[in-house]
Design an enzyme around this catalytic site. Structure first.
Site, PDB file in Angstrom:
ATOM      1  N   TRP A   1     -34.523 -69.696  14.286  1.00  0.00           N
ATOM      2  CA  TRP A   1     -34.142 -70.833  15.135  1.00  0.00           C
ATOM      3  C   TRP A   1     -35.325 -71.325  15.947  1.00  0.00           C
ATOM      4  CZ3 TRP A   1     -30.327 -73.070  13.154  1.00  0.00           C
ATOM      5  CH2 TRP A   1     -29.250 -72.366  12.629  1.00  0.00           C
TER       6      TRP A   1
ATOM      7  N   ASP B   1     -33.409 -71.875  24.330  1.00  0.00           N
ATOM      8  CA  ASP B   1     -32.196 -71.963  23.513  1.00  0.00           C
ATOM      9  C   ASP B   1     -31.420 -70.669  23.750  1.00  0.00           C
ATOM     10  OD1 ASP B   1     -30.286 -71.849  21.498  1.00  0.00           O
ATOM     11  OD2 ASP B   1     -31.691 -72.191  19.844  1.00  0.00           O
TER      12      ASP B   1
ATOM     13  N   LYS C   1     -21.050 -70.211  19.335  1.00  0.00           N
ATOM     14  CA  LYS C   1     -21.279 -68.773  19.283  1.00  0.00           C
ATOM     15  C   LYS C   1     -20.433 -68.051  20.324  1.00  0.00           C
ATOM     16  CE  LYS C   1     -24.219 -69.957  16.267  1.00  0.00           C
ATOM     17  NZ  LYS C   1     -25.663 -70.163  16.304  1.00  0.00           N
TER      18      LYS C   1
HETATM   19  C1  LIG Z   1     -26.533 -71.152  15.672  1.00  0.00           C
HETATM   20  C2  LIG Z   1     -27.799 -71.377  16.395  1.00  0.00           C
HETATM   21  C3  LIG Z   1     -28.446 -72.623  16.374  1.00  0.00           C
HETATM   22  C4  LIG Z   1     -27.942 -73.793  15.554  1.00  0.00           C
HETATM   23  O1  LIG Z   1     -26.807 -74.319  16.095  1.00  0.00           O
HETATM   24  P1  LIG Z   1     -26.174 -75.659  15.474  1.00  0.00           P
HETATM   25  O2  LIG Z   1     -25.145 -75.995  16.493  1.00  0.00           O
HETATM   26  O3  LIG Z   1     -25.616 -75.286  14.152  1.00  0.00           O
HETATM   27  O4  LIG Z   1     -27.241 -76.671  15.392  1.00  0.00           O
HETATM   28  C5  LIG Z   1     -29.595 -72.753  17.109  1.00  0.00           C
HETATM   29  N1  LIG Z   1     -30.089 -71.756  17.838  1.00  0.00           N
HETATM   30  C6  LIG Z   1     -29.496 -70.547  17.884  1.00  0.00           C
HETATM   31  C7  LIG Z   1     -30.093 -69.456  18.701  1.00  0.00           C
HETATM   32  C8  LIG Z   1     -28.342 -70.316  17.160  1.00  0.00           C
HETATM   33  O5  LIG Z   1     -27.753 -69.113  17.196  1.00  0.00           O
END
Ligand SMILES: *Cc1c(COP(=O)(O)O)cnc(C)c1O
Length: 360
Positions: A101, A171, A195
Protein backbone atom coordinates in the site's frame (compact mmCIF):
# COMPACT_ATOMS: atom_id res chain seq x y z
CA UNK A 1 -29.05 -17.56 10.79
CA UNK A 2 -25.48 -18.61 11.23
CA UNK A 3 -22.52 -16.32 11.25
CA UNK A 4 -18.94 -17.47 10.63
CA UNK A 5 -15.75 -16.19 12.18
CA UNK A 6 -14.62 -13.89 9.38
CA UNK A 7 -10.88 -13.20 9.34
CA UNK A 8 -10.99 -11.20 6.10
CA UNK A 9 -8.48 -8.35 5.71
CA UNK A 10 -11.18 -6.19 4.16
CA UNK A 11 -14.03 -5.69 3.67
CA UNK A 12 -14.07 -7.17 7.12
CA UNK A 13 -16.14 -8.17 10.10
CA UNK A 14 -18.38 -5.50 11.64
CA UNK A 15 -19.92 -5.56 15.12
CA UNK A 16 -23.02 -7.76 15.05
CA UNK A 17 -24.84 -5.23 17.19
CA UNK A 18 -24.27 -2.58 14.51
CA UNK A 19 -25.53 -4.81 11.71
CA UNK A 20 -28.58 -5.75 13.76
CA UNK A 21 -29.38 -2.14 14.51
CA UNK A 22 -29.03 -1.21 10.82
CA UNK A 23 -31.31 -4.13 9.96
CA UNK A 24 -33.91 -2.92 12.45
CA UNK A 25 -33.84 0.54 10.87
CA UNK A 26 -33.66 -0.64 7.28
CA UNK A 27 -37.26 0.05 6.23
CA UNK A 28 -38.08 2.92 8.53
CA UNK A 29 -35.29 5.05 9.97
CA UNK A 30 -36.55 6.62 13.18
CA UNK A 31 -40.07 7.24 11.97
CA UNK A 32 -39.06 8.86 8.68
CA UNK A 33 -40.81 6.04 6.81
CA UNK A 34 -37.74 5.44 4.68
CA UNK A 35 -34.32 3.83 4.73
CA UNK A 36 -31.19 5.97 5.18
CA UNK A 37 -30.35 4.78 1.65
CA UNK A 38 -33.42 6.52 0.32
CA UNK A 39 -33.25 9.88 2.03
CA UNK A 40 -31.91 13.21 0.84
CA UNK A 41 -28.42 14.00 2.07
CA UNK A 42 -29.78 17.52 2.71
CA UNK A 43 -32.56 16.24 4.99
CA UNK A 44 -32.75 16.95 8.72
CA UNK A 45 -32.45 13.26 9.51
CA UNK A 46 -29.25 12.87 7.51
CA UNK A 47 -27.83 16.12 8.81
CA UNK A 48 -28.13 14.67 12.28
CA UNK A 49 -26.49 11.40 11.19
CA UNK A 50 -23.41 13.08 9.69
CA UNK A 51 -23.04 15.65 12.47
CA UNK A 52 -23.33 13.02 15.20
CA UNK A 53 -20.85 10.78 13.37
CA UNK A 54 -18.31 13.60 13.20
CA UNK A 55 -18.82 14.63 16.82
CA UNK A 56 -18.44 11.03 18.02
CA UNK A 57 -15.29 10.49 15.95
CA UNK A 58 -13.82 13.74 17.31
CA UNK A 59 -14.55 12.58 20.83
CA UNK A 60 -13.16 9.07 20.29
CA UNK A 61 -9.92 10.26 18.70
CA UNK A 62 -9.65 13.48 20.67
CA UNK A 63 -9.27 15.40 17.39
CA UNK A 64 -8.01 18.96 17.92
CA UNK A 65 -10.20 21.86 16.74
CA UNK A 66 -7.74 22.87 14.03
CA UNK A 67 -8.36 19.62 12.14
CA UNK A 68 -11.20 18.95 9.71
CA UNK A 69 -12.87 15.57 9.39
CA UNK A 70 -13.87 14.69 5.83
CA UNK A 71 -16.06 11.77 4.77
CA UNK A 72 -15.11 11.12 1.15
CA UNK A 73 -15.51 8.58 -1.63
CA UNK A 74 -12.92 6.67 -3.60
CA UNK A 75 -11.58 4.54 -0.76
CA UNK A 76 -8.06 4.83 0.55
CA UNK A 77 -6.53 4.52 -2.92
CA UNK A 78 -8.02 7.81 -4.11
CA UNK A 79 -5.92 9.50 -1.43
CA UNK A 80 -2.74 8.19 -3.08
CA UNK A 81 -3.32 10.92 -5.72
CA UNK A 82 -5.28 13.45 -3.69
CA UNK A 83 -2.47 13.87 -1.15
CA UNK A 84 0.26 14.90 -3.62
CA UNK A 85 -2.18 16.99 -5.69
CA UNK A 86 -3.05 19.05 -2.63
CA UNK A 87 0.17 19.03 -0.63
CA UNK A 88 3.02 19.12 -3.15
CA UNK A 89 3.74 22.85 -3.18
CA UNK A 90 7.49 22.22 -3.70
CA UNK A 91 6.80 19.09 -5.73
CA UNK A 92 8.91 17.03 -3.36
CA UNK A 93 7.81 14.30 -0.97
CA UNK A 94 9.49 11.57 1.08
CA UNK A 95 7.96 8.10 1.29
CA UNK A 96 8.78 5.23 3.62
CA UNK A 97 7.90 2.03 1.81
CA UNK A 98 6.87 -0.78 4.17
CA UNK A 99 4.49 -2.73 1.97
CA UNK A 100 2.29 -2.83 -1.11
CA UNK A 101 0.00 0.00 0.00
CA UNK A 102 2.87 2.36 0.76
CA UNK A 103 4.45 1.35 -2.54
CA UNK A 104 1.29 2.10 -4.48
CA UNK A 105 1.02 5.49 -2.78
CA UNK A 106 4.67 6.15 -3.63
CA UNK A 107 4.20 5.19 -7.27
CA UNK A 108 1.11 7.35 -7.61
CA UNK A 109 2.78 10.38 -6.02
CA UNK A 110 5.68 9.97 -8.45
CA UNK A 111 3.32 11.18 -11.19
CA UNK A 112 3.17 14.59 -9.58
CA UNK A 113 6.67 15.46 -8.43
CA UNK A 114 10.01 14.28 -7.13
CA UNK A 115 9.29 11.47 -4.74
CA UNK A 116 12.06 10.01 -2.60
CA UNK A 117 11.97 6.55 -1.11
CA UNK A 118 13.83 7.43 2.10
CA UNK A 119 13.49 3.99 3.68
CA UNK A 120 12.10 0.59 2.74
CA UNK A 121 11.79 -2.92 4.13
CA UNK A 122 11.36 -4.55 0.74
CA UNK A 123 14.76 -6.30 1.12
CA UNK A 124 13.16 -8.70 3.65
CA UNK A 125 9.69 -9.00 2.05
CA UNK A 126 8.38 -6.16 4.23
CA UNK A 127 8.63 -8.26 7.40
CA UNK A 128 9.84 -5.37 9.56
CA UNK A 129 9.59 -1.60 10.06
CA UNK A 130 12.85 0.21 9.29
CA UNK A 131 14.55 2.40 11.90
CA UNK A 132 13.04 5.82 11.25
CA UNK A 133 14.80 7.82 13.95
CA UNK A 134 17.26 9.58 11.65
CA UNK A 135 16.24 9.36 8.02
CA UNK A 136 17.55 11.52 5.17
CA UNK A 137 14.47 13.77 5.11
CA UNK A 138 14.60 16.13 2.12
CA UNK A 139 15.14 19.83 2.93
CA UNK A 140 12.22 20.86 0.76
CA UNK A 141 9.91 17.88 1.32
CA UNK A 142 6.26 18.90 1.40
CA UNK A 143 5.50 15.90 3.60
CA UNK A 144 6.71 12.51 4.82
CA UNK A 145 4.41 9.58 4.06
CA UNK A 146 3.86 6.32 5.91
CA UNK A 147 1.43 3.42 5.92
CA UNK A 148 1.11 2.91 9.65
CA UNK A 149 -0.23 -0.64 9.70
CA UNK A 150 0.73 -2.90 6.83
CA UNK A 151 -2.36 -4.97 6.16
CA UNK A 152 -0.72 -7.51 3.85
CA UNK A 153 2.51 -8.10 5.78
CA UNK A 154 1.27 -7.62 9.35
CA UNK A 155 3.70 -4.97 10.56
CA UNK A 156 2.94 -1.78 12.43
CA UNK A 157 4.94 1.29 13.41
CA UNK A 158 5.26 1.27 17.20
CA UNK A 159 6.83 4.70 17.05
CA UNK A 160 6.21 7.39 14.45
CA UNK A 161 9.16 8.39 12.25
CA UNK A 162 11.21 11.43 13.11
CA UNK A 163 10.17 13.70 10.25
CA UNK A 164 12.52 16.49 11.35
CA UNK A 165 9.70 18.97 11.43
CA UNK A 166 8.07 17.98 8.14
CA UNK A 167 4.36 17.22 7.90
CA UNK A 168 3.55 13.57 8.55
CA UNK A 169 0.88 11.91 6.38
CA UNK A 170 -0.33 8.46 7.43
CA UNK A 171 -2.55 5.80 5.93
CA UNK A 172 -4.19 4.13 8.94
CA UNK A 173 -6.76 2.09 6.99
CA UNK A 174 -6.11 -1.18 8.80
CA UNK A 175 -5.50 0.18 12.31
CA UNK A 176 -8.13 2.93 12.32
CA UNK A 177 -9.67 3.27 15.81
CA UNK A 178 -7.84 0.17 17.06
CA UNK A 179 -6.01 2.23 19.69
CA UNK A 180 -5.65 5.90 20.66
CA UNK A 181 -3.35 8.08 18.55
CA UNK A 182 -2.12 11.64 18.99
CA UNK A 183 -3.71 13.33 15.97
CA UNK A 184 -1.65 16.50 16.53
CA UNK A 185 1.46 14.60 15.39
CA UNK A 186 0.06 14.23 11.88
CA UNK A 187 -0.79 16.63 9.07
CA UNK A 188 -3.16 14.07 7.56
CA UNK A 189 -4.41 10.80 9.03
CA UNK A 190 -6.66 8.89 6.67
CA UNK A 191 -8.11 5.47 6.12
CA UNK A 192 -10.47 3.48 3.99
CA UNK A 193 -13.21 2.41 6.37
CA UNK A 194 -13.82 -1.17 5.22
CA UNK A 195 -11.14 -2.64 7.48
CA UNK A 196 -12.29 -1.49 10.87
CA UNK A 197 -15.23 0.89 10.61
CA UNK A 198 -17.78 0.41 7.85
CA UNK A 199 -18.66 -0.43 4.24
CA UNK A 200 -16.15 -0.14 1.38
CA UNK A 201 -15.88 2.83 -0.96
CA UNK A 202 -15.46 5.46 1.68
CA UNK A 203 -12.44 7.12 3.24
CA UNK A 204 -12.18 9.31 6.33
CA UNK A 205 -9.59 12.08 6.08
CA UNK A 206 -8.52 13.99 9.18
CA UNK A 207 -6.54 16.97 8.00
CA UNK A 208 -4.90 19.97 9.67
CA UNK A 209 -6.56 23.17 8.52
CA UNK A 210 -3.40 24.89 7.25
CA UNK A 211 -3.00 22.07 4.69
CA UNK A 212 -6.38 22.88 3.15
CA UNK A 213 -5.70 25.53 0.50
CA UNK A 214 -6.62 26.61 -3.01
CA UNK A 215 -2.96 26.34 -3.91
CA UNK A 216 -3.14 22.84 -5.40
CA UNK A 217 -1.37 21.38 -8.44
CA UNK A 218 -2.71 22.78 -11.73
CA UNK A 219 -5.46 20.61 -13.14
CA UNK A 220 -6.51 19.14 -9.80
CA UNK A 221 -10.20 18.26 -10.17
CA UNK A 222 -12.70 20.04 -7.90
CA UNK A 223 -13.68 16.70 -6.40
CA UNK A 224 -10.05 15.95 -5.52
CA UNK A 225 -9.43 19.26 -3.76
CA UNK A 226 -9.65 19.04 0.04
CA UNK A 227 -10.95 22.61 0.23
CA UNK A 228 -14.05 21.68 -1.78
CA UNK A 229 -15.08 19.11 0.80
CA UNK A 230 -13.89 21.02 3.87
CA UNK A 231 -15.89 24.11 2.86
CA UNK A 232 -18.98 22.01 2.18
CA UNK A 233 -18.63 19.86 5.33
CA UNK A 234 -18.40 16.73 3.16
CA UNK A 235 -21.67 17.64 1.41
CA UNK A 236 -20.32 19.20 -1.80
CA UNK A 237 -22.04 16.42 -3.71
CA UNK A 238 -23.96 13.38 -2.51
CA UNK A 239 -21.67 11.79 0.06
CA UNK A 240 -21.43 8.02 0.72
CA UNK A 241 -24.47 8.51 2.92
CA UNK A 242 -25.24 4.94 3.95
CA UNK A 243 -21.57 4.33 4.68
CA UNK A 244 -21.42 7.39 6.91
CA UNK A 245 -24.48 6.10 8.74
CA UNK A 246 -22.86 2.71 9.43
CA UNK A 247 -19.57 4.34 10.48
CA UNK A 248 -21.59 6.47 12.90
CA UNK A 249 -23.05 3.33 14.44
CA UNK A 250 -19.57 1.85 14.85
CA UNK A 251 -18.42 5.05 16.59
CA UNK A 252 -21.36 4.67 18.99
CA UNK A 253 -20.43 1.04 19.56
CA UNK A 254 -16.84 2.06 20.39
CA UNK A 255 -18.01 4.76 22.77
CA UNK A 256 -20.27 2.30 24.56
CA UNK A 257 -17.40 -0.15 24.82
CA UNK A 258 -15.31 2.44 26.63
CA UNK A 259 -13.42 4.26 23.88
CA UNK A 260 -10.07 3.64 22.26
CA UNK A 261 -8.05 2.97 25.44
CA UNK A 262 -10.40 0.10 26.19
CA UNK A 263 -10.38 -1.04 22.54
CA UNK A 264 -6.58 -1.15 22.65
CA UNK A 265 -6.62 -3.27 25.82
CA UNK A 266 -9.01 -5.72 24.21
CA UNK A 267 -7.01 -5.79 20.96
CA UNK A 268 -3.72 -6.42 22.79
CA UNK A 269 -5.16 -9.27 24.83
CA UNK A 270 -6.81 -10.73 21.73
CA UNK A 271 -3.67 -10.57 19.57
CA UNK A 272 -1.56 -12.03 22.41
CA UNK A 273 -3.64 -15.23 22.37
CA UNK A 274 -2.70 -15.85 18.74
CA UNK A 275 0.90 -14.63 18.90
CA UNK A 276 1.64 -16.66 22.06
CA UNK A 277 0.43 -19.78 20.32
CA UNK A 278 2.44 -18.99 17.17
CA UNK A 279 5.55 -18.59 19.33
CA UNK A 280 5.14 -22.00 20.96
CA UNK A 281 3.79 -23.92 17.97
CA UNK A 282 6.07 -26.39 16.22
CA UNK A 283 4.00 -26.25 13.04
CA UNK A 284 2.94 -22.63 12.57
CA UNK A 285 5.14 -19.58 12.71
CA UNK A 286 4.58 -15.87 12.45
CA UNK A 287 6.35 -14.17 9.55
CA UNK A 288 7.05 -10.78 11.10
CA UNK A 289 9.82 -9.39 13.33
CA UNK A 290 8.32 -9.60 16.84
CA UNK A 291 8.71 -6.00 17.86
CA UNK A 292 6.90 -4.79 14.73
CA UNK A 293 3.89 -7.10 14.96
CA UNK A 294 0.49 -5.67 14.07
CA UNK A 295 -2.43 -6.05 16.46
CA UNK A 296 -4.78 -6.27 13.48
CA UNK A 297 -3.26 -8.49 10.78
CA UNK A 298 -1.42 -11.68 11.74
CA UNK A 299 0.31 -13.54 8.92
CA UNK A 300 1.66 -17.03 9.56
CA UNK A 301 2.90 -20.08 7.65
CA UNK A 302 3.63 -23.75 8.13
CA UNK A 303 6.57 -23.60 5.75
CA UNK A 304 4.85 -26.08 3.43
CA UNK A 305 2.54 -24.72 0.73
CA UNK A 306 0.40 -27.86 0.51
CA UNK A 307 -0.07 -27.95 4.25
CA UNK A 308 -1.00 -24.24 4.21
CA UNK A 309 -3.67 -24.97 1.61
CA UNK A 310 -4.94 -27.95 3.61
CA UNK A 311 -5.17 -25.77 6.71
CA UNK A 312 -7.09 -23.00 4.92
CA UNK A 313 -9.54 -25.54 3.47
CA UNK A 314 -10.13 -27.37 6.76
CA UNK A 315 -10.46 -24.09 8.63
CA UNK A 316 -13.07 -22.91 6.17
CA UNK A 317 -15.03 -26.12 6.59
CA UNK A 318 -14.95 -25.53 10.35
CA UNK A 319 -16.36 -21.99 10.05
CA UNK A 320 -13.17 -19.91 10.00
CA UNK A 321 -13.39 -17.85 6.81
CA UNK A 322 -10.83 -15.89 4.78
CA UNK A 323 -7.65 -17.15 6.39
CA UNK A 324 -5.75 -17.41 3.11
CA UNK A 325 -2.79 -15.03 2.98
CA UNK A 326 -2.63 -12.22 0.44
CA UNK A 327 -1.97 -13.49 -3.08
CA UNK A 328 1.43 -11.75 -3.08
CA UNK A 329 2.74 -13.57 0.02
CA UNK A 330 0.86 -16.85 0.37
CA UNK A 331 0.49 -18.71 3.67
CA UNK A 332 -2.21 -17.57 6.06
CA UNK A 333 -3.34 -14.30 7.52
CA UNK A 334 -5.83 -13.80 10.33
CA UNK A 335 -7.17 -10.26 10.40
CA UNK A 336 -8.45 -9.68 13.91
CA UNK A 337 -9.97 -6.23 13.70
CA UNK A 338 -11.93 -4.46 16.46
CA UNK A 339 -15.12 -6.36 15.69
CA UNK A 340 -13.55 -9.84 15.82
CA UNK A 341 -14.66 -11.23 19.17
CA UNK A 342 -12.01 -12.67 21.49
CA UNK A 343 -13.90 -15.99 21.35
CA UNK A 344 -13.21 -16.06 17.61
CA UNK A 345 -9.47 -15.90 18.18
CA UNK A 346 -9.62 -18.45 20.99
CA UNK A 347 -11.61 -20.81 18.77
CA UNK A 348 -9.11 -20.33 15.93
CA UNK A 349 -6.18 -21.17 18.22
CA UNK A 350 -7.98 -24.31 19.45
CA UNK A 351 -8.54 -25.30 15.84
CA UNK A 352 -4.86 -24.65 15.00
CA UNK A 353 -3.74 -26.79 17.95
CA UNK A 354 -5.88 -29.65 16.76
CA UNK A 355 -4.55 -29.26 13.22
CA UNK A 356 -1.00 -29.24 14.57
CA UNK A 357 -1.57 -32.49 16.48
CA UNK A 358 -3.04 -34.17 13.43
CA UNK A 359 -0.35 -33.01 11.03
CA UNK A 360 2.95 -33.30 12.91
C1 LIG B 1 -7.13 -1.83 2.04
C2 LIG B 1 -6.08 -0.79 2.13
C3 LIG B 1 -5.98 0.23 1.17
C4 LIG B 1 -6.88 0.29 -0.05
O1 LIG B 1 -8.15 0.65 0.29
P1 LIG B 1 -9.24 0.92 -0.86
O2 LIG B 1 -10.35 1.51 -0.07
O3 LIG B 1 -9.55 -0.39 -1.46
O4 LIG B 1 -8.66 1.88 -1.82
C5 LIG B 1 -5.01 1.17 1.35
N1 LIG B 1 -4.19 1.16 2.39
C6 LIG B 1 -4.25 0.20 3.33
C7 LIG B 1 -3.30 0.21 4.48
C8 LIG B 1 -5.19 -0.81 3.23
O5 LIG B 1 -5.25 -1.77 4.16
Amino acid sequence: MSRVYNFSAGPAVLPEEVLQSAADEMLDYKGTGMSVMEMSHRSKAFEEIIETAEADLRELMNIPDNYKVLFLQGGASQQFAMIPMNLMKNKVADYIVTGQWAKKAYQEASKYGKVNKIASSEDQTFSYIPDCSDLPISEDADYVYICENNTIYGTKYKELPNTKGKTLVADVSSCFLSEPIDVSKYGIVYGGVQKNIGPAGMVIVIIREDLITEDVLPGTPTMLTYKTHADAKSLYNTPPAYGIYICGKVFQWLKKLGGLEKMKEINEAKAKILYDYLDESKLFKGTVVKKDRSLMNVPFVTGDKDLDAKFVAEAKAAGFENLKGHRSVGGMRASIYNAMPTEGVKALVEFMKKFEEENM
